[in-house]
Write an enzyme that holds these catalytic residues in place. Structure first.
Site, PDB file in Angstrom:
ATOM      1  CE  LYS A  32      -0.757   0.162   5.034  1.00  0.00           C
ATOM      2  NZ  LYS A  32      -0.036   1.416   5.281  1.00  0.00           N
ATOM      3  CB  THR A  33       4.042   2.249   1.662  1.00  0.00           C
ATOM      4  OG1 THR A  33       3.536   1.942   2.964  1.00  0.00           O
ATOM      5  CG2 THR A  33       4.873   3.516   1.746  1.00  0.00           C
ATOM      6  CG  ASP A 221      -1.165   4.715   5.135  1.00  0.00           C
ATOM      7  OD1 ASP A 221      -1.900   3.781   4.768  1.00  0.00           O
ATOM      8  OD2 ASP A 221       0.036   4.566   5.433  1.00  0.00           O
ATOM      9  CD  GLU A 222      -1.880   1.804   8.640  1.00  0.00           C
ATOM     10  OE1 GLU A 222      -2.910   1.115   8.764  1.00  0.00           O
ATOM     11  OE2 GLU A 222      -0.753   1.313   8.477  1.00  0.00           O
ATOM     12  CD  GLN A 252      -3.010  -4.731   8.942  1.00  0.00           C
ATOM     13  OE1 GLN A 252      -2.049  -4.361   9.616  1.00  0.00           O
ATOM     14  NE2 GLN A 252      -2.961  -4.806   7.626  1.00  0.00           N
ATOM     15  NE  ARG A 588       2.103  -6.734  11.416  1.00  0.00           N
ATOM     16  CZ  ARG A 588       1.706  -6.043  10.353  1.00  0.00           C
ATOM     17  NH1 ARG A 588       2.450  -5.054   9.903  1.00  0.00           N
ATOM     18  NH2 ARG A 588       0.598  -6.351   9.714  1.00  0.00           N
TER      19      ARG A 588
END
Length: 638
Positions: A32-33, A221-222, A252, A588
């Site tokens: 996504k980044t 974002d997020e 998340q 992670r």
């Protein structure tokens, strides 16, 4: 277009969708980044001025990384102008510094961190003869914070609760005193940096229009971690052009306990009926076994939008599960397994140990120490250390000599013969009661502050830090007259100059204020950038959000601990949020995942016999391998 090479079909759709609202549902490790930064680059290539682009994320670390990626991409085309990339708090600060004068907010205000806020609230409680056993400063701050998050002002709160029960009435009284102290100190707190910009934009149509014209393309974002007020801020900024591009993963959402609302992302298409939804399902981070295991867990949640992660990576190792006899045995097993991995070539900083609650760290730290494994416990804030806070108080005082709280701290760091009684008389306007010797010391201190204030106008941030170190007497106290421990503390102060150098683009108060704002708004993850000795990372699962590691250990997979329950296991927390938290922990890991649990764990002084976490049963058994190695035997063999 070469910058699109390597993107999958869904990623490319997201990058090329120029106008209108877009929600990107991005699974863990889905790139996504890269999508965000490439889309920003694409907008500039399409003729959008970089200054008209806004990108917001949640941590200083993430904002710095995104800023650098975008700058590198644009620099390749000779573009020197950059989009505005910041955290939500950084965005709020920018709005208030640019337009806040209509609300009587000074151009350069300081930002209270939690310690500052609790200190002032504690003083207000004391003034009202309320003991900390009756009401703690933290609980009152929490009450004020929640009210600010709902857009309520201090006076409104007071009028509503001034005649209510004890707790609400005292909180109302304290809040008024707290706001008065903030105003006198020319300061704001964390919550003000969101609530005040929302009020500013809602109540001033001309400023709202100016901000909307300033940033025609807004990226968040997020987005699953935004609260109601942050959602309102995003909608206000995008209200004219409706070019709101949000990226998030409902799976998340792990911060509802601090106000995050999953509805901002779940109901995005209702808020923006013309919006397009793009799903990023391909995981580039983890092996197939890890992706399949995480899918098997998260699909049990009902309150989510359907997506199923895929990967083109190989199967990889199975997930290792270890049942220990006690928390101490669990810690020994983890430490020895890590020592084995390091000897096999895995670097310590590529390994993380995650835990659900902070108390678990004690046994884990002891295990690592005994095994000789280097580690770093995330959460001991660099900017929260006493010596660093002393330096920051000096800097804030130099910027604004009227800050009484910083004057009280700086006058005694290091001690210069000005006691609390003397300072109290100054604060109370009783300067005439001071003895001649006290007056001389106070005047010397005040002349020094005036000298440093003048220096703020001409020095770079890092130069200013070095000047304060010398002029304040901190170097002399810690290095020339201090102990070995004091000299170690001085290394943290020297590091402060290195951090300040990030803002050395121009001399003057503006960049010094930018540095002080970063210090106030730092988060756990920012600790990873302070250049300390590499080691295995220990942190809560919450703190690990957004990070990735070659190998991950998740401890305490016991019912009542993860998923977490209150003491005694009688009141279980939101099952779906706990499952999302476990999903975050699993994803992670890039290559290896270890899950551990203990038969007996001592909690609050009592032994609790544990059942394995229900989450373990949600993982396909073919993806797991049980390791029954006894740590005692391993220690003897070693």
């Amino acid at each position: 277009m070469s910058y699109l090479q390597g993107l999958n079909e869904a990623q490319e759709r997201a990058v090329l969708k120029k106008d209108g609202p877009v929600s990107v549902l991005a699974g863990a490790g889905s790139g996504k980044t890269r999508v965000l930064t490439t889309r920003i680059y694409h907008l500039v290539r399409e003729g959008v001025a970089p200054s008209q682009i806004l990108a917001v994320t949640f941590t200083n670390k993430a904002a710095r990384e995104m800023r650098e990626r975008v700058r590198t991409m644009l620099g390749g085309d000779g573009t020197t102008e950059s989009p505005f990339v910041a955290t939500f708090h950084g965005l709020g600060r920018e709005l208030l510094e640019s337009y806040g004068r209509v609300m009587n907010i000074p151009r350069f205000f300081s930002v209270y961190d939690r310690d500052d806020s609790e200190r002032v609230i504690g003083a207000a409680l004391k003034a009202l003869d309320v003991g900390t056993k009756e009401m703690s400063p933290r609980s009152v701050l929490g009450r004020i914070s929640r009210a600010k998050g709902e857009g309520i002002r201090a006076q409104e709160f007071y009028e509503k609760y001034a005649r209510s029960g004890f707790g609400a009435r005292i909180a109302a009284e304290v809040w008024l005193r707290y706001e008065k102290a903030l105003k006198e100190e020319k300061a704001l707190d964390f919550d003000d940096l969101i609530s005040l910009p929302v009020l500013l934009l809602e109540e001033h149509a001309d400023i709202r229009k100016a901000a909307q014209e300033r940033w025609k393309y807004v990226h968040i974002d997020e987005y699953q971690d935004t609260n109601a007020l942050q959602g309102r801020l995003a909608n206000l900024l995008a209200g004219m052009h409706r070019n709101l591009f949000v990226v998030g993963d409902i799976d998340q959402t792990i911060y509802t306990w601090r106000g995050a609302t999953i509805e901002n992302l779940l109901e995005f298409d209702k808020t923006y009926p013309e919006s397009e939804t793009i799903i990023l399902e391909r995981n580039y981070r983890s092996t197939r076994n890890l992706v399949d295991a995480a899918n098997g867990v998260i699909e049990k949640n009902k309150n989510r939008k359907e997506k199923y992660a895929t990967t083109e990576r190989e199967s990889g190792d199975r997930i290792v599960v270890h049942l220990a006899r006690s928390a101490e045995d669990e810690a020994r097993w983890i430490a020895l397994k890590i020592r084995e991995l390091i000897r096999g070539g895995t670097r310590p900083e590529e390994i993380a140990i995650l835990f659900r609650t902070n108390f678990q760290s004690r046994a884990l730290e002891e295990g690592l120490l005994r095994a000789g494994v280097p580690y770093k416990l995330l959460g001991t804030h660099f900017f929260a250390r006493k010596e660093v806070k002393d330096m920051l108080a000096w800097m804030r005082l130099a910027m604004e000599p009227g800050r009484e709280a910083d004057k009280m701290r700086a006058a005694q760091a290091p001690p210069r013969g000005i006691g609390k009684v003397t300072l109290g008389k100054l604060v109370d306007g009783k300067r005439g009661e001071l003895r001649p010797g006290e007056v001389a010391k106070v005047e010397q201190f005040e002349h020094l502050i005036e000298e440093l204030h003048r220096a703020t106008e001409t020095l770079l941030p890092s130069e200013f830090v070095k000047l304060v170190i010398e002029k304040s007497g901190i170097r002399q106290a810690l290095v020339e007259e201090g102990t070995a421990e004091d000299r170690d503390r001085f290394e943290n102060i020297e590091e402060l100059a290195s951090v300040a150098a990030r803002y050395d683009t121009a001399p003057g108060q503006a960049n010094i204020a930018n540095f002080l704002a970063e210090a106030a708004l730092s988060s756990d993850q920012d600790e990873m950038d302070q250049g300390e000795k590499a080691g295995v990372m220990l942190m809560t699962v919450h703190a690990a959000k957004g990070l990735e590691f070659h190998t991950v250990f998740v401890g305490g997979l016991e019912e009542g601990l993860f998923p977490h329950s209150d003491m005694g296991g009688e009141k279980k927390r939101d099952e779906e949020e706990e499952r999302r938290l476990f999903y975050v922990a699993m994803t992670r890991a890039k290559e290896r995942l270890f899950l551990t649990l203990a038969r007996v764990r001592k909690i609050y002084g009592s032994d609790f016999f544990s059942e394995p976490s229900s989450f373990l049963a949600e993982i396909d058994s073919s993806l797991m391998l049980y390791d029954e190695t006894d740590p005692y035997e391993t220690i003897i063999e070693a």
